[in-house]
Design a protein around this motif. Structure first.
Motif, short mmCIF file in Angstrom:
data_model
loop_
_atom_site.label_atom_id
_atom_site.label_comp_id
_atom_site.label_asym_id
_atom_site.label_seq_id
_atom_site.Cartn_x
_atom_site.Cartn_y
_atom_site.Cartn_z
N ASN A 6 0.83 -1.21 0.00
CA ASN A 6 0.00 0.00 0.00
C ASN A 6 0.86 1.26 0.00
N SER A 7 1.95 1.24 0.80
CA SER A 7 2.82 2.42 0.82
C SER A 7 3.53 2.60 -0.52
N LEU A 8 3.75 1.51 -1.24
CA LEU A 8 4.34 1.64 -2.58
C LEU A 8 3.43 2.46 -3.49
N TYR A 9 2.12 2.19 -3.41
CA TYR A 9 1.19 2.94 -4.27
C TYR A 9 1.11 4.40 -3.87
N GLU A 10 1.22 4.65 -2.58
CA GLU A 10 1.20 6.04 -2.14
C GLU A 10 2.40 6.81 -2.68
N LEU A 11 3.55 6.13 -2.79
CA LEU A 11 4.73 6.77 -3.34
C LEU A 11 4.71 6.81 -4.86
N ALA A 12 3.97 5.88 -5.48
CA ALA A 12 4.06 5.72 -6.93
C ALA A 12 3.09 6.59 -7.70
N ILE A 13 2.11 7.18 -7.04
CA ILE A 13 1.07 7.93 -7.75
C ILE A 13 1.15 9.40 -7.36
#
Length: 1483
Positions: free
Chosen positions: A321-328
């Motif tokens: 989930n934190s990956l998506y927060e950083l990726a978008i």
């Protein structure tokens, strides 16, 4: 020390060239190593004069060509032992230093010679590669550099060369070429240029070897920056998802090198994009910290996914989930990082061997568009992992029949994703999605839910002919599964998908018809379903919109395109060629099916409102419109002798298909046999209609009398003569035609038996009405015998799918003949069972035949006749019962059919004769094992495919008429729970005042107690939710249901057995049921209390595991004494019994006794009995002390828990007596597996046996029903566990690392090839671990893993054969691939130790001796050799005096020694720790 000696020798030796020549002759291994060291110091020396330099170059040239090259050839293959290996290693190092001294000329000479050897294909390939590796850094000629690069790439690419050759090139040659700027460009272009790249594994091997050049750790720019190449990143992504663990490791290594380099430079960098999604990699100085955070989290996830333990992996998953927060980007709503990186994580999870991890990955993937507002990306169109829906199942607490969570999430994901796609991309994505569904073999569940997800996509016309063909291919995929209901449901959803997604302007009606032909009417598309109406409506809405429509002239403008198409289809079908002499084949059945289906669709299209009201009749106008061509042919069958045979065949075939599609049964006909076939088929239709419409009283018609007379005297199993034109043809044609003719004959014979079944059922005295002369009874028996013999013959000649009416006829005949012709009847039983067992894997016809078989074997008259004689037939029926129960353990639903039929016929007979009702119930007693086995039936479900299929079956059945498969497919209650429900409801209907019922119930109770005793004897201890636990649980549940119906005398006789069961070592749920039965028995008959008190008189040894059961009964003493008038003496006795157990040494016993004491003392105080005053101080102080226990220890906590326990705090034995409590609430609260919970809705849903309206024992009280297991269960794990879906992120997780950043770059080519090839971060240690004395593969495997992790330079074993051992590999987890293994047999250890000591190693023994050092005080030299002893004998005495020192591990315990692997690991770690500290201090 070696360097100092070499420098001293050079300083005092004069001419270096002469010194080199002197060392070379003769050249042993020791001299070769000395030569290498001298050359190394010369190459590293300062400036020299021109003459001295020239002399040194000549000497180095001579040494290189005349000494080193031959030595390399000598050591090629490493097959000559340790001496040859030493020579080879020394020669490689010496040759490299010679090239440094001589420069480009020697490099060119060595390269040309080596290339020539490689081109010749001789045995010296390894030596040639070593020579090229030595020469490569100093090559200057472009042509020569190009040739070297081409050879290196060819060896890497060539699959036939094997992994050893590729590893050699990657380990030696490529790093050397990487040091040559000109060569590096050539290699880079060859690997990732415009041409075809090698496969991922080889390419990653090469890139890992070139990592120092392409991604340098130190300062200085790379000649070719890999980070700017899109193909490099695509290769890394491919490697991250490879099945091979080594490829994945290399890919992660390259990714970490690139990220570390970028983070260190903190400069702007952008890889050119290769698609519309943006660059695969970029870096920015402003975003440096955020980028490092993203990539570190990403690498952590990828490395953790390499683990197999789910407890290690699961805490890391929320970091997705934190990956998506950083990726978008929140501002722009677009991807900052290419979405394909996220897909790499999911692909890795989808392909994992850990199925729990796979499920987690699929769930998270499907939740993306539900929980995250993600930008659209075609990168997420890869959905391979969704096939693992096959392993999804109900979540805990989810009701049976609900849609599995993965199925629901798949629907939401696919719908959301497709709707977010641009309109022009939807068609391409859906086509690709559907085509991927055809790329693998499916089981029933995933194809069902994928089809359902497609059907739920909102209507959008995006699929053309290719899409329709792809859906048809998916339909073919559904046919391979044996699950008929699921198969039919998938077909229904695929048809709905076609109607929702097809662009009708891009498809034609013939293409639609071809697609519909793939649907099976007996499984999905039948005329009396909602799906059929939806199809008709869809055709009507899209009329005249179909592409390539049938051309209509101006006079047909009023007629729909479908009707025109069907008219032409019928006319074309009935056409025959002018000459049919060469055509002897049967007409194509599929063509007839196509015409019949489209004809009926067109008819319902014209008159949709009549489809359900009159499903068997078409309107006159519709008949004339569509059937005139067919009627013309049929009218001429009996009058036109010249009508072509093929035309008659086709017309009859079409007629048959029309009748079958309209749910009518008919038979095929041929040639001169037309009249016979047509007549018997017509009789069959009449008989079936009369059976279906008994209220019409059609049997009174005169024609029925003729039917009876014909059937009574006709010859059964009469076959049809093969048509003459078939007999005249050749062998191949005859064989092909006979197959079709065989089906016609089988149908004809079957129709005869349908007619006979009708007559036997309607007119049982058939033979008596028409016979003349002698005794009617004997003639009836004779005729019955003839018919039964014909039935046995029919069973042998008919196909298995045609025998159902024969079974029905045998059911009527066998009771009449069982006494006189027992052998013939037994033959009928055997033959019928043989057919049923052969059909067990044929789902479509199995269930109808099984029902007919059960009606035959378990007919009341058959059972009664067999039981009265108690002969071979009775034994045969008992044998069949056992076989059916055995079959039901592997085929869900078999026992359901048997038990449902028997219970209905025994307790709910259809006749009014009182004697017949009594005789019917007598069968229950004669075959009571059916009820007994039904009460305890059930399997131990594993969470596998079978459990899942049952859940999905229930889900589809719950859809009802919404899914056409439920209407078309015969519905059967196949849930295993329905067997027990049927048996329990049967027992609930029994009346204790009925003598027959009373005797039967007592017999069942005795058999159940015997079964419980048998299970207890078979295994004194059994695990929770094991098969033994479940059987005992079901036994006591049934006994609890029967308890209120038992009288005092019988209960008194069995109560001792109940008490004996209480003495056993029972699981909690069984214990509760036994206690409940004892409480109810004592409540109803208090006079049994004396027997109960006797249970406390046994010796303590017998009571130590069971006394808590009887103390629990006393905790409900208020219920027991509810019907007793004299309570005081009983309470006094209870107090005396309980008090003695309050002082037991066992804490649990004291707790149970105190709970009972608290209850009984409260009753005594309410009665205010003076006799108890003397005991008051003792009891009050005891209870007050336990209530006021201080501290937070287990004693206080457990006292509170046992009081809050549902059985003591909430449960009431009388008010909670209900089916729901017995079968659902109590099993749930006692933590029995969910498979054993039978909810009340299942009792209500099973209507085959209705309970009486006055039945009140249905529901649990709300107070008990609302409890949860967590409210009372003693859980030591605490309540702060993470949710199953992992929504909360863990504060710390295990991190598996590859310490590549801590390894020092090594250019020393003396490293063993395996070390160099595996250079993904191994530190260059000088520790050798010698384990030659160890002979257990497990210890060696563990040592191998430990040695590799801490960077030992080598592990020495007694035999390399250990590496192949499965136990070694299980413990080493592939460490042997990254660690040099050396074979030294125990007998060779003395020589090996002496050799290593001469090389400067300190030989250290791990042993307790008189002079051994304490491990905490010993300082390890850098060059250390650890010798480990044998598991049992340690280090032999003859080896100890060869050691320099012994080290022992300080101990605090009593046990004398540690396991050898543990000892070795402690010393290896201590060595590593000291060296790390030393290196830090040096820095």
């Amino acid at each position: 020390m070696e360097v100092v000696l070499a420098d001293a020798l050079l300083a005092r030796g004069g001419d270096p060239g002469e010194l080199l020549r002197a060392v070379c002759a003769p050249l042993s291994a020791d001299r070769a190593e000395a030569l290498r060291l001298l050359l190394q110091r010369l190459a590293a020396g300062g400036p020299r004069g021109e003459a001295e330099s020239e002399a040194l170059r000549r000497a180095a040239w001579e040494v290189a060509l005349e000494r080193c090259r031959p030595l390399l050839r000598l050591g090629d293959g490493a097959a000559g032992g340790a001496e040859r290996l030493r020579l080879g290693r020394a020669a490689r190092g010496a040759l490299r230093h010679c090239v440094q001294l001589c420069g480009a000329p020697l490099a060119a000479r060595l390269a040309r010679d080596a290339l020539a050897e490689l081109a010749g294909g001789g045995p010296g390939a390894e030596a040639a590669v070593e020579a090229l590796a030595a020469a490569a850094p100093r090559l200057e000629e472009p042509a020569l550099v190009a040739r070297c690069a081409a050879v290196a790439l060819a060896l890497v690419r060539e699959e036939s060369e094997g992994e050893a050759a590729a590893a050699l090139v990657a380990g030696r040659l490529l790093p050397a070429l990487g040091g040559n700027g000109l060569a590096l460009g050539r290699v880079w272009d060859g690997l990732l240029g415009g041409g075809p790249a090698p496969r991922a594994g080889r390419a990653l091997l090469a890139l890992s070897a070139l990592a120092d050049a392409l991604l340098p750790r130190g300062p200085g720019a790379a000649a070719a920056d890999a980070r700017l190449c899109p193909r490099f990143w695509r290769l890394v992504q491919e490697g991250l998802t490879e099945r091979d663990g080594l490829c994945r490791k290399r890919a992660r290594y390259l990714l970490k090198r690139a990220v570390d380099l970028s983070g260190g430079q903190a400069a702007c960098l952008r890889c050119p994009p290769d698609d519309t999604e943006g660059p695969l990699f970029w870096w920015s100085a402003e975003e440096n910290e955020k980028l490092l955070q993203f990539w570190e989290t990403y690498i952590l996830i990828m490395e953790t996914l390499e683990e197999n333990q789910i407890h290690v992996i699961k805490p890391v998953l929320p970091k997705l989930n934190s990956l998506y927060e950083l990726a978008i980007s929140g501002k722009e709503g677009c991807w900052l990082f290419h979405p394909s990186w996220h897909m790499c994580i999911y692909k890795r999870m989808f392909e994992s061997e850990n199925k729990t991890l796979t499920k987690e990955g699929v769930l998270h993937f499907l939740e993306l568009y539900e929980t995250k507002h993600l930008p659209n990306s075609l990168g997420f169109s890869e959905v391979r992992g969704l096939v693992f829906l096959a392993r999804s199942s109900r979540t805990p607490g989810q009701l049976m029949g609900a849609c599995p969570p993965l199925g629901m999430r798949l629907q939401k994901f696919l719908t959301t994703y497709v709707m977010l796609l641009p309109e022009e991309e939807k068609g391409g994505f859906l086509l690709k999605f559907i085509q991927k569904m055809t790329n693998r073999h499916w089981c029933a569940v995933p194809i069902l839910f994928l089809s359902m997800a497609l059907a739920y996509i909102p209507t959008c016309k995006v699929l053309g002919t290719d899409g329709l063909h792809a859906l048809r291919d998916v339909l073919q995929c559904t046919m391979i599964t044996h699950q008929i209901l699921l198969r039919g449901a998938a077909q229904c959803y695929l048809l709905q998908t076609a109607m929702h997604l097809t662009d009708v302007e891009r498809v034609s009606l013939p293409e639609v018809a071809s697609f519909l032909l793939s649907l099976r009417p007996e499984e999905s598309l039948r005329r009396d379903t909602v799906l059929w109406m939806e199809l008709c409506s869809w055709l009507q809405v899209n009329d005249r919109c179909f592409g390539k429509s049938v051309c209509s002239d101006f006079e047909h403008q009023e007629i729909s395109s479908l009707c025109l198409y069907v008219r032409g289809l019928v006319g074309e079908y009935l056409k025959t060629p002018a000459s049919e002499g060469e055509n002897c084949f049967m007409p194509d059945w599929f063509e007839a099916k196509l015409v019949a289906t489209m004809l009926l669709l067109a008819a319902d299209y014209e008159l949709p409102c009549l489809t359900f009201l009159s499903p068997f009749f078409l309107s006159p106008d519709t008949q004339r419109a569509f059937l005139n061509p067919l009627l013309d042919v049929l009218m001429k069958l009996g009058s036109n002798a010249y009508i072509p045979t093929l035309k008659t065949d086709k017309s009859l075939q079409l007629l048959l298909k029309l009748l079958q599609t309209r749910s009518l049964k008919c038979s095929n006909t041929q040639d001169e046999q037309v009249k016979k076939v047509t007549s018997i088929a017509s009789l069959t239709v009449v008989c079936e209609l009369m059976d279906r419409k008994p209220e019409a009283h059609l049997e009174d018609l005169p024609s029925v009398d003729a039917l009876k007379r014909f059937t009574a005297f006709s010859q059964f199993n009469e076959v049809l003569k093969k048509p003459s034109y078939i007999e005249e043809k050749s062998g191949l044609c005859e064989e092909t035609s006979s197959q079709g003719w065989g089906r016609i004959v089988a149908r004809y014979v079957r129709d005869q038996w349908i007619c006979l079944r009708f007559v036997l059922n309607k007119f049982p005295t058939l033979a008596q009405e028409y016979e003349e002369g002698t005794s009617e009874l004997s003639l009836t028996a004779k005729r019955s015998r003839e018919i039964l013999e014909s039935a046995l013959e029919a069973l042998t000649i008919l196909p298995s799918d045609q025998v159902l009416p024969v079974f029905d006829c045998m059911r009527v005949l066998v009771p009449k003949l069982l006494n006189s012709l027992e052998c013939l009847c037994i033959e009928a039983f055997d033959l019928a069972w043989k057919i049923i067992s052969s059909l067990s894997n044929t789902q479509l016809i199995f269930w109808s035949n099984l029902k007919a078989f059960v009606r035959f074997i378990f007919d009341n008259e058959v059972l009664a006749a067999a039981a009265s004689a108690k002969g071979q037939a009775y034994a045969k029926i008992k044998e069949i019962i056992l076989k059916l129960i055995d079959m039901s353990t592997t085929k869900t639903g078999v026992f359901n059919v048997v038990l449902s039929h028997c219970c209905q016929s025994w307790i709910l007979p259809t006749f009014d004769n009182r004697s017949a009702v009594r005789n019917a119930f007598l069968n229950a007693g004669n075959y009571c094992e059916l009820i007994t086995e039904g009460c305890v039936f059930g399997t131990v479900f594993r969470r596998d495919q079978r459990r899942l299929i049952q859940d999905v079956h229930a889900f589809i059945e719950n859809l009802g008429e919404k899914c056409a498969a439920n209407v078309v497919t015969e519905s059967t209650n196949r849930d295993d729970h329905y067997v027990r429900i049927c048996a329990i409801k049967f027992l609930c209907l029994l009346d204790g005042s009925n003598i027959l019922h009373k005797s039967f119930m007592e017999d069942i109770v005795i058999k159940l107690l015997e079964k419980d005793e048998l299970v207890s004897r078979s295994r004194t201890r059994y695990y929770a939710n094991s098969l033994q636990h479940r059987i005992k649980n079901r036994v006591w549940q049934t006994l609890l249901v029967l308890l209120p119906k038992l009288d005092q005398k019988f209960l008194c006789g069995i109560l001792d057995k109940v008490f004996q069961a209480g003495f056993g070592n029972n699981q909690a749920s069984v214990k509760y049921f036994i206690e409940w039965i004892v409480i109810l028995s004592l409540h109803k008959y208090p006079q049994f209390l004396n027997k109960f008190w006797d249970c406390f008189c046994y010796d303590e040894e017998k009571l130590k595991t069971s006394i808590c059961t009887f103390l629990s009964v006393l905790s409900h003493f208020d219920t027991i004494l509810q019907n007793t008038s004299e309570k005081k003496p009983i309470l006094k006795k209870a107090l005396l019994v309980v008090l003695q157990w309050c002082f037991n040494h066992n804490f649990s016993v004291r707790l149970y006794a105190l709970v009972a004491l608290k209850k009984i003392w409260a009753m005594c105080r309410m009665l205010d009995v003076e006799e108890f005053e003397a005991l008051t101080p003792v009891i009050e102080s005891s209870l007050q002390q336990v209530e006021n226990m201080h501290g937070t220890g287990n004693a206080r906590r457990n006292w509170q828990r046992i009081q809050d326990h549902f059985f003591f705090a909430t449960f009431h034995p009388l008010e909670d007596y209900s089916l729901e409590t017995i079968f659902y609430t109590l099993p749930r609260l006692s933590e029995v597996a969910e498979d054993e919970w039978i909810s009340l809705c299942k009792f209500e849903r099973f209507t085959d046996i209705p309970l009486p309206p006055a039945f009140q024992w249905y529901r649990s009280r709300a107070e008990l029903l609302d409890l949860k297991p967590s409210d009372w269960s003693q859980q030591d794990t605490g309540s702060s566990s993470v949710d199953a879906d992992g929504q909360t992120e863990w504060t710390d997780v295990q991190k598996k690392i590859i310490p590549w950043k801590h390894s020092t770059p090594s250019s020393d080519l003396e490293m063993v090839l395996q070390d160099r090839a595996a250079k993904l971060g191994k530190s260059n240690s000088r520790l050798i671990v010698v384990a030659s004395l160890i002979d257990k593969p497990t210890n060696l495997g563990g040592l191998c893993r430990t040695s590799e992790i801490f960077g030992a330079s080598a592990l020495v074993v007694g035999s390399l054969h250990y590496v192949q051992d499965k136990q070694f590999q299980h413990l080493s987890v592939s460490a042997e691939q990254w660690l040099p293994l050396v074979e030294v047999k125990p007998s060779q250890l003395v020589d090996y130790l002496q050799q290593k000591k001469t090389e400067g190693y300190t030989a250290i023994g791990v042993e307790q001796t008189a002079k051994s050092y304490d491990l905490t005080e010993y300082c390890f030299p850098e060059k250390s050799l650890l010798l480990l002893g044998n598991e049992h004998e340690g280090i032999p005495a003859n080896l100890i005096h060869h050691l320099d020192v012994c080290v022992e591990i300080p101990q605090q315990g009593i046990i004398r020694s540690l396991n050898v692997h543990v000892s070795g690991a402690l010393l290896i770690w201590e060595y590593t720790r000291q060296q790390v500290i030393k290196h830090k201090q040096q820095k």
